[in-house]
Design a protein around this motif. Structure first.
Motif, PDB file in Angstrom:
ATOM      1  N   ASN A   1       1.974  99.633  59.142  1.00 33.66           N
ATOM      2  CA  ASN A   1       1.631  99.159  57.700  1.00 33.66           C
ATOM      3  C   ASN A   1       2.972  99.621  56.882  1.00 33.66           C
ATOM      4  OD1 ASN A   1       0.310  97.909  58.353  1.00 33.66           O
ATOM      5  ND2 ASN A   1      -1.675  99.931  59.024  1.00 33.66           N
ATOM      6  N   GLY A   2       4.453 100.042  56.879  1.00 37.65           N
ATOM      7  CA  GLY A   2       5.753 100.384  56.533  1.00 37.65           C
ATOM      8  C   GLY A   2       6.710  99.596  55.630  1.00 37.65           C
ATOM      9  N   ALA A   3       7.758 100.015  55.482  1.00 40.29           N
ATOM     10  CA  ALA A   3       8.418  99.116  54.931  1.00 40.29           C
ATOM     11  C   ALA A   3       9.321  98.187  55.728  1.00 40.29           C
ATOM     12  CB  ALA A   3       9.995 100.189  54.588  1.00 40.29           C
ATOM     13  N   THR A   4       9.138  98.260  57.573  1.00 44.99           N
ATOM     14  CA  THR A   4      10.177  97.188  58.270  1.00 44.99           C
ATOM     15  C   THR A   4       8.849  96.068  58.239  1.00 44.99           C
ATOM     16  OG1 THR A   4       9.080  98.841  60.260  1.00 44.99           O
ATOM     17  CG2 THR A   4      10.884  99.260  59.628  1.00 44.99           C
ATOM     18  N   PHE A   5       7.530  96.456  57.746  1.00 40.58           N
ATOM     19  CA  PHE A   5       6.555  95.431  58.245  1.00 40.58           C
ATOM     20  C   PHE A   5       7.228  93.769  57.715  1.00 40.58           C
ATOM     21  CE2 PHE A   5       6.144  95.090  53.505  1.00 40.58           C
ATOM     22  CZ  PHE A   5       5.478  93.593  53.252  1.00 40.58           C
ATOM     23  N   GLN A   6       7.857  93.362  57.281  1.00 42.44           N
ATOM     24  CA  GLN A   6       8.781  92.184  56.950  1.00 42.44           C
ATOM     25  C   GLN A   6      10.453  91.966  57.574  1.00 42.44           C
ATOM     26  OE1 GLN A   6       8.889  92.176  52.495  1.00 42.44           O
ATOM     27  NE2 GLN A   6       6.730  90.209  52.965  1.00 42.44           N
ATOM     28  N   VAL A   7      11.021  92.513  57.493  1.00 45.24           N
ATOM     29  CA  VAL A   7      12.175  92.987  58.650  1.00 45.24           C
ATOM     30  C   VAL A   7      12.114  92.981  59.783  1.00 45.24           C
ATOM     31  CG1 VAL A   7      14.858  94.094  58.288  1.00 45.24           C
ATOM     32  CG2 VAL A   7      13.551  94.061  56.098  1.00 45.24           C
ATOM     33  N   ALA A   8      11.811  93.983  60.386  1.00 44.54           N
ATOM     34  CA  ALA A   8      12.192  94.017  61.713  1.00 44.54           C
ATOM     35  C   ALA A   8      11.592  92.805  62.394  1.00 44.54           C
ATOM     36  CB  ALA A   8      11.114  95.053  62.238  1.00 44.54           C
ATOM     37  N   PRO A   9      10.239  91.943  62.259  1.00 43.45           N
ATOM     38  CA  PRO A   9      10.170  90.706  62.966  1.00 43.45           C
ATOM     39  C   PRO A   9      10.984  89.713  62.865  1.00 43.45           C
ATOM     40  CG  PRO A   9       7.699  91.788  61.716  1.00 43.45           C
ATOM     41  CD  PRO A   9       8.806  92.768  61.636  1.00 43.45           C
ATOM     42  N   ALA A  10      11.175  89.811  61.140  1.00 39.43           N
ATOM     43  CA  ALA A  10      11.679  88.405  61.068  1.00 39.43           C
ATOM     44  C   ALA A  10      13.801  88.299  62.244  1.00 39.43           C
ATOM     45  CB  ALA A  10      12.555  88.112  59.756  1.00 39.43           C
ATOM     46  N   ILE A  11      14.167  89.613  61.911  1.00 39.82           N
ATOM     47  CA  ILE A  11      15.547  90.156  62.996  1.00 39.82           C
ATOM     48  C   ILE A  11      14.914  89.626  64.728  1.00 39.82           C
ATOM     49  CG2 ILE A  11      16.456  92.028  64.114  1.00 39.82           C
ATOM     50  CD1 ILE A  11      16.091  93.595  61.356  1.00 39.82           C
ATOM     51  N   PHE A  12      14.195  90.044  64.930  1.00 39.06           N
ATOM     52  CA  PHE A  12      13.811  89.675  66.490  1.00 39.06           C
ATOM     53  C   PHE A  12      13.542  87.887  66.813  1.00 39.06           C
ATOM     54  CE2 PHE A  12      13.820  94.387  66.690  1.00 39.06           C
ATOM     55  CZ  PHE A  12      14.126  94.305  67.866  1.00 39.06           C
ATOM     56  N   ARG A  13      13.120  87.684  66.136  1.00 42.16           N
ATOM     57  CA  ARG A  13      12.173  85.885  65.496  1.00 42.16           C
ATOM     58  C   ARG A  13      13.754  85.487  65.968  1.00 42.16           C
ATOM     59  NH1 ARG A  13       7.092  87.125  62.876  1.00 42.16           N
ATOM     60  NH2 ARG A  13       5.786  87.683  64.435  1.00 42.16           N
TER      61      ARG A  13
ATOM     62  N   VAL B   1      12.517  86.906  76.164  1.00 43.27           N
ATOM     63  CA  VAL B   1      12.665  88.481  76.430  1.00 43.27           C
ATOM     64  C   VAL B   1      11.187  88.445  75.281  1.00 43.27           C
ATOM     65  CG1 VAL B   1      12.776  90.705  75.538  1.00 43.27           C
ATOM     66  CG2 VAL B   1      14.952  89.057  76.854  1.00 43.27           C
ATOM     67  N   LYS B   2       9.737  88.892  75.148  1.00 44.80           N
ATOM     68  CA  LYS B   2       8.771  89.585  74.820  1.00 44.80           C
ATOM     69  C   LYS B   2       8.794  90.757  74.106  1.00 44.80           C
ATOM     70  CE  LYS B   2       5.001  86.529  77.304  1.00 44.80           C
ATOM     71  NZ  LYS B   2       4.259  86.501  78.141  1.00 44.80           N
ATOM     72  N   VAL B   3       8.671  91.140  73.263  1.00 48.31           N
ATOM     73  CA  VAL B   3       8.416  92.623  72.952  1.00 48.31           C
ATOM     74  C   VAL B   3       7.263  92.672  72.211  1.00 48.31           C
ATOM     75  CG1 VAL B   3      10.617  93.599  70.931  1.00 48.31           C
ATOM     76  CG2 VAL B   3      11.554  91.676  72.158  1.00 48.31           C
ATOM     77  N   VAL B   4       7.102  93.445  72.148  1.00 49.35           N
ATOM     78  CA  VAL B   4       5.959  93.938  71.104  1.00 49.35           C
ATOM     79  C   VAL B   4       6.443  94.731  69.856  1.00 49.35           C
ATOM     80  CG1 VAL B   4       3.552  94.686  70.157  1.00 49.35           C
ATOM     81  CG2 VAL B   4       4.075  93.845  72.583  1.00 49.35           C
ATOM     82  N   LEU B   5       5.565  94.728  67.984  1.00 50.99           N
ATOM     83  CA  LEU B   5       6.818  95.895  67.477  1.00 50.99           C
ATOM     84  C   LEU B   5       5.282  96.007  66.362  1.00 50.99           C
ATOM     85  CD1 LEU B   5       9.593  93.521  65.658  1.00 50.99           C
ATOM     86  CD2 LEU B   5       9.554  95.094  67.514  1.00 50.99           C
ATOM     87  N   ASP B   6       6.010  97.519  66.605  1.00 49.38           N
ATOM     88  CA  ASP B   6       4.132  98.045  65.786  1.00 49.38           C
ATOM     89  C   ASP B   6       5.450  98.726  64.188  1.00 49.38           C
ATOM     90  OD1 ASP B   6       2.881 100.111  63.875  1.00 49.38           O
ATOM     91  OD2 ASP B   6       1.846 101.089  65.997  1.00 49.38           O
TER      92      ASP B   6
ATOM     93  N   ALA C   1       8.338 100.768  68.411  1.00 49.37           N
ATOM     94  CA  ALA C   1       7.851 101.448  67.047  1.00 49.37           C
ATOM     95  C   ALA C   1       8.374 102.213  66.172  1.00 49.37           C
ATOM     96  CB  ALA C   1       6.769 102.054  67.528  1.00 49.37           C
ATOM     97  N   PHE C   2       8.385 101.437  64.781  1.00 44.46           N
ATOM     98  CA  PHE C   2       8.933 102.223  64.003  1.00 44.46           C
ATOM     99  C   PHE C   2       8.142 103.232  62.537  1.00 44.46           C
ATOM    100  CE2 PHE C   2      10.091  98.213  64.689  1.00 44.46           C
ATOM    101  CZ  PHE C   2      11.615  97.925  65.188  1.00 44.46           C
ATOM    102  N   ASP C   3       8.512 104.160  61.812  1.00 47.93           N
ATOM    103  CA  ASP C   3       8.670 104.859  61.596  1.00 47.93           C
ATOM    104  C   ASP C   3       8.032 104.356  59.288  1.00 47.93           C
ATOM    105  OD1 ASP C   3      10.435 105.513  60.382  1.00 47.93           O
ATOM    106  OD2 ASP C   3      10.436 107.411  60.104  1.00 47.93           O
ATOM    107  N   GLY C   4       6.917 104.905  59.185  1.00 52.59           N
ATOM    108  CA  GLY C   4       6.673 104.245  57.534  1.00 52.59           C
ATOM    109  C   GLY C   4       7.578 103.800  56.665  1.00 52.59           C
ATOM    110  N   ASP C   5       8.800 104.453  56.730  1.00 54.14           N
ATOM    111  CA  ASP C   5      10.403 104.031  56.507  1.00 54.14           C
ATOM    112  C   ASP C   5      11.673 103.703  57.382  1.00 54.14           C
ATOM    113  OD1 ASP C   5      11.676 106.085  57.494  1.00 54.14           O
ATOM    114  OD2 ASP C   5      12.366 107.345  55.857  1.00 54.14           O
ATOM    115  N   GLY C   6      11.205 103.233  58.560  1.00 53.91           N
ATOM    116  CA  GLY C   6      12.319 102.872  59.349  1.00 53.91           C
ATOM    117  C   GLY C   6      13.675 103.321  59.748  1.00 53.91           C
ATOM    118  N   ASP C   7      12.819 104.144  59.954  1.00 56.11           N
ATOM    119  CA  ASP C   7      14.504 104.850  60.524  1.00 56.11           C
ATOM    120  C   ASP C   7      14.796 105.724  61.436  1.00 56.11           C
ATOM    121  OD1 ASP C   7      13.396 107.364  59.292  1.00 56.11           O
ATOM    122  OD2 ASP C   7      14.839 108.301  57.896  1.00 56.11           O
TER     123      ASP C   7
END
Length: 452
Positions: free
Chosen positions: A188-200, A180-185, A244-250
């Motif tokens: 430049n906020g709080a998800t910048f490390q966590v979100a890519p790690a989860i999907f990878r 599955v090809k996923v693009v994450l935006d 796409a996530f907002d600055g605090d990831g909620d």
């Protein structure tokens, strides 16, 4: 000095009251005192503090830490972590409270502080009122701890790892994201490390954009409110989905495989349909807000479950969900609450459920989102200098009345103030984009003249 707490904590311009270090220090003191009551003798209050990536986060984090420790409480510093991750850590560590230093989707100049109770839910109105009274009064100094009773602060190094494991466990074990090809935006906020790690770690082929925070670029032409770059990246990569996530990831806003933005209301319908088909939509009920598109209400009727519209604000959505026994609710902004999994809105969790639905059904996101017809809707944000009750401003009432008469039941008008900014939001739905825009701008102009 007036009321501090809005609908989503305390907000303001960084380094200016109430988002200054002095107020944050007193907030740390007041919260520590309030949550200490009723605890067993010898119990030392423990409070977690997390933040997003904006430059003022360090200042406010330090001030809160000082306030808590000055009252004899201990602090666990989580560093940069999405808001829902801080709520999760607060509850899972059985802390007494949790602070989130973030202004969510606002620009870097702003900041805010949200407070979670030890349960992972936000504080009650009663607790907030008592905390406000303490901050604005003159009794906190007398409550400060003696020198030998001061608290300590520690850094919790594995906070992101704990939250990542929690999120991965919400994704069905029988499903795989391999291929599955996923693009994450990450905005430049709080998800910048966590979100890519989860999907990878779940096997997806991940491309990440806007993941280089510098303290100033959070939410800047990126993230859930600005999906232009994400839409282009999805098409360039031939991805199945953009998230796409907002600055605090909620919050989450999605982009389908054709590069089209999928609204928060459409995400709610996609997820509600899947839960309903599986017999897991509690009380056959979806909760949204009065700002939701008319198409959401019609989709609920079409697919055979009920809909309840709460007041605007995630806390009101959550209150009504708990009161009515619902397990799914949210806002068109992309703030979605899966109450079976979490106590608060979580953009990453929502993203996982959207991808899970795509995999379960074998359908594209564009096909799933087509379950809801989106009525033309225009939202105009008007800067205001004051916020009188709308019904007490005759010229605004008259403008709303004119639009409603001309719409003749083929649309609706909603005018309300932002709970976190000096804005009046004018929302109009109508039969065509042209007419809808005309009515919205006409009302907005009256608001500018009356309150600007």
């Amino acid at each position: 000095m007036g009321k501090l707490f809005g609908t989503d904590g305390i907000r303001g311009q960084a380094n200016r009251y109430p988002m200054d270090a002095i107020t944050a220090y007193r907030l740390g003191q007041a919260v520590t005192h309030v949550v200490s009551r009723g605890k067993p003798a010898g119990h030392r209050v423990r409070i977690v503090i997390g933040k997003d990536t904006r430059i003022s986060g360090d200042m406010l984090e330090g001030a809160l830490e000082a306030g808590v420790t000055s009252m004899g409480g201990n602090v666990e510093l989580l560093g940069v972590l999405p808001t829902p991750g801080i709520a999760y850590i607060t509850e899972s560590m059985r802390a007494d409270a949790g602070f989130v230093v973030s202004a969510s989707h606002n620009p870097y100049q702003d900041n805010g502080i949200k407070v979670f109770a030890g349960t992972g839910y936000k504080l009650s109105d009663e607790d907030e009122h008592e905390i406000e009274d303490l901050i604005l009064g003159d009794g906190l100094d007398a409550l400060a701890a003696a020198p030998h009773d001061l608290g300590r602060a520690h850094r919790l190094e594995d906070a992101a790892g704990r939250y990542t494991v929690f999120l991965k466990n919400t994704f069905p074990r029988e499903l795989s994201m391999e291929g599955v090809k996923v693009v994450l935006d990450t905005g430049n906020g709080a998800t910048f490390q966590v979100a890519p790690a989860i999907f990878r770690e779940l096997g997806a082929d991940v491309t990440v954009i806007h993941d280089e925070p510098d303290g100033y670029n959070i939410n800047e032409n990126c993230g859930s409110q600005h999906t232009e770059d994400l839409r282009a990246a999805v098409l360039a990569r031939g991805a199945q989905v953009g998230l796409a996530f907002d600055g605090d990831g909620d919050r989450l806003i999605a982009v389908d495989e054709r590069g089209q933005e999928i609204t928060g209301d459409q995400i709610l319908v996609v997820c509600a349909n899947q839960l309903h088909d599986e017999g897991r939509l509690a009380n056959d009920l979806l909760v949204s807000t009065v700002m939701s598109n008319l198409g959401l209400t019609l989709a609920c009727e079409k697919y055979g479950y009920k809909h309840h519209a709460a007041k605007v604000g995630d806390r009101y959505v959550l209150e009504d969900m708990r009161r009515l026994g619902a397990n799914l609710g949210g806002e068109d902004s992309g703030h979605v609450i899966f109450l079976d999994h979490h106590t608060t809105g979580d953009g990453e969790l929502t993203a996982l459920q959207v991808v899970a639905t795509m995999l379960k059904t074998g359908r594209t996101l564009s096909d799933l989102a087509a379950a809801m017809d989106v009525f033309p809707q225009v939202l105009v944000n008007v800067e205001v200098n004051r916020k009188p009750v709308i019904d007490t401003v005759p010229e605004i009432v008259a403008a709303i009345g004119r639009a409603e008469t001309e719409l003749a039941g083929k649309g609706r008008v909603l005018v309300r103030y932002s709970g976190t900014q000096n804005l009046c939001r004018v929302m109009v739905e109508g039969p065509t984009q042209e007419l809808t825009g005309h009515y919205a701008e006409a009302i907005a102009e009256v608001v500018r003249c009356a309150l600007g």
